[in-house]
Design a protein around this motif. Structure first.
Motif, short mmCIF file in Angstrom:
data_model
loop_
_atom_site.label_atom_id
_atom_site.label_comp_id
_atom_site.label_asym_id
_atom_site.label_seq_id
_atom_site.Cartn_x
_atom_site.Cartn_y
_atom_site.Cartn_z
N PRO A 196 -10.83 16.19 -18.77
CA PRO A 196 -10.75 16.73 -17.40
C PRO A 196 -11.69 17.89 -17.15
CG PRO A 196 -8.84 17.40 -18.68
CD PRO A 196 -9.58 16.39 -19.52
N TYR A 197 -12.10 18.59 -18.20
CA TYR A 197 -13.00 19.73 -18.02
C TYR A 197 -14.40 19.29 -17.60
CZ TYR A 197 -9.21 22.26 -20.23
OH TYR A 197 -7.98 22.80 -20.52
N TYR A 198 -14.70 18.00 -17.79
CA TYR A 198 -15.97 17.45 -17.34
C TYR A 198 -15.82 16.60 -16.09
CZ TYR A 198 -17.92 18.76 -21.88
OH TYR A 198 -18.34 19.46 -22.98
N GLU A 199 -14.66 15.95 -15.92
CA GLU A 199 -14.51 14.94 -14.88
C GLU A 199 -13.76 15.40 -13.64
OE1 GLU A 199 -16.07 12.22 -15.07
OE2 GLU A 199 -16.74 12.35 -17.13
N ILE A 200 -13.09 16.54 -13.68
CA ILE A 200 -12.34 17.02 -12.54
C ILE A 200 -12.99 18.30 -12.02
CG2 ILE A 200 -10.08 17.85 -11.73
CD1 ILE A 200 -8.79 16.07 -13.81
N LEU A 223 -7.08 9.97 -12.47
CA LEU A 223 -7.51 11.00 -11.52
C LEU A 223 -9.01 11.24 -11.55
CD1 LEU A 223 -6.78 13.22 -9.46
CD2 LEU A 223 -6.31 14.74 -11.41
N HIS A 224 -9.62 11.10 -12.71
CA HIS A 224 -11.06 11.36 -12.83
C HIS A 224 -11.90 10.37 -12.02
CE1 HIS A 224 -10.24 8.26 -15.88
NE2 HIS A 224 -11.48 7.89 -15.70
N ARG A 225 -11.30 9.27 -11.58
CA ARG A 225 -12.05 8.29 -10.79
C ARG A 225 -12.22 8.71 -9.33
NH1 ARG A 225 -11.97 3.16 -13.31
NH2 ARG A 225 -13.31 2.48 -11.58
N PHE A 226 -11.48 9.74 -8.89
CA PHE A 226 -11.71 10.28 -7.55
C PHE A 226 -13.05 11.01 -7.53
CE2 PHE A 226 -7.16 10.78 -5.65
CZ PHE A 226 -7.26 9.51 -5.10
N VAL A 229 -2.33 18.04 -15.34
CA VAL A 229 -3.09 16.86 -15.76
C VAL A 229 -2.59 16.47 -17.14
CG1 VAL A 229 -5.33 15.92 -16.38
CG2 VAL A 229 -5.15 17.49 -14.47
N LEU A 230 -2.24 15.21 -17.30
CA LEU A 230 -1.89 14.66 -18.61
C LEU A 230 -3.10 13.89 -19.11
CD1 LEU A 230 1.74 13.39 -17.85
CD2 LEU A 230 1.04 15.58 -18.87
N SER A 272 -3.10 5.00 -7.50
CA SER A 272 -4.17 4.92 -8.49
C SER A 272 -5.47 5.34 -7.85
CB SER A 272 -4.30 3.49 -9.03
OG SER A 272 -5.47 3.37 -9.83
N ALA A 273 -6.22 6.18 -8.54
CA ALA A 273 -7.51 6.62 -8.02
C ALA A 273 -8.51 5.48 -7.97
CB ALA A 273 -8.06 7.76 -8.88
#
Length: 279
Positions: free
Chosen positions: A165-169, A135-138, A74-75, A102-103
């Protein structure tokens, strides 16, 4: 936080998003009327500016990525910090077939189509690198659909996100990804990017306009560490200011304001504008 729950077939969208695997990741034939930021996208890692902790001589990604090897990752970073460009350059360095979605506009059907293609490619001795923007939008089910294929190595996943990402993935997916954080670009990197665009006769402004020292300083300040924003403002200013004295801070400020005022509420420019105001 609400997340999209796209369930409609995404075959058409996926076809439009994915380049031909026989084409180079970076085309020399970028349309001359494409935005300056698109025309000036770095084509090699040597041209990439910023993020020395990742791609410098001793950068984390410099040490890891090599021909034939690219871990799923993840970037994570703010707009204009180079996430998409860096993903493409890393994929080019490691080799493999590039696919991008795109998510925001894709769903499980798109993932399934990509996995089916990746499985066939793997059987033929190749491998697929899948870049997923935002990616977090998935949602959870969409992220879960990626999990077994990342774990088994059917696809190499590169996700880009502006959110933590630690909150959204989802934790199971995140545990199989390396997280690399990108920082806003500093003044030195932005200056190189802007000056290159001013001088480049193939993709940039070709020396047709210049910036005064004060104009350059204003541009760097107003861009807020965002390379895309810097080039967008420069392009807007250059379209109305091309005198021998160069573009000054007043013209840069006016161009920056025009860029912010022309955004649409639900499109990408909304987020670019909000980012600029916050910075």
């Amino acid at each position: 936080m609400d997340r999209p729950t796209h369930r409609a077939s995404g075959a058409t969208r996926q076809r439009a998003s994915a380049p031909n695997p026989t084409e180079p990741l970076f085309s020399a034939d970028t349309a001359p009327d494409a935005p300056l930021a698109a025309r000036m996208r770095p084509r090699t890692l040597d041209e990439f500016r910023g993020q020395p902790h990742l791609v410098g001589d001793k950068g984390a990604l410099t040490r890891v990525v090599r021909p034939g090897y690219l871990p799923s990752m993840v970037l994570w970073g703010p707009p204009g910090s180079g996430k998409t460009t860096l993903a493409r350059l890393l994929a080019d360095r490691s080799g493999g077939t590039w696919r991008q979605i795109s998510a925001v506009t894709s769903g499980v059907a798109d993932i399934r189509a990509l996995v089916k293609e990746a499985q066939a490619l793997r059987e033929a001795g190749g491998r697929m690198i899948v870049f997923i923007d935002e990616l977090h939008r998935f949602n959870k089910s969409q992220q879960d659909a990626l999990l077994p294929h990342v774990e088994e190595g059917t696809i190499t996943l590169i996700g880009a996100t502006t959110e933590n990402p630690y909150y959204e993935i989802n934790s199971p997916l995140l545990s199989r990804l390396r997280v690399y954080r990108l920082e806003p670009l500093d003044a030195e990197a932005l200056t190189v990017i802007v000056d290159r665009a001013l001088a480049d006769s193939d993709h940039g402004l070709g020396g047709g306009v210049s910036l005064t020292d004060a104009g350059r300083a204003a541009l760097i300040d107003l861009s807020g560490g965002d390379a895309r924003q810097a080039l967008n403002i420069l392009e807007s200013a250059a379209s109305v200011e091309g005198g021998d004295d160069g573009i000054g801070p007043e013209a840069v400020s006016e161009a920056a304001q025009q860029r912010l005022l022309e955004y649409d509420r639900v499109g990408d420019q909304h987020y670019e504008a909000a980012s600029a105001f916050i910075k």
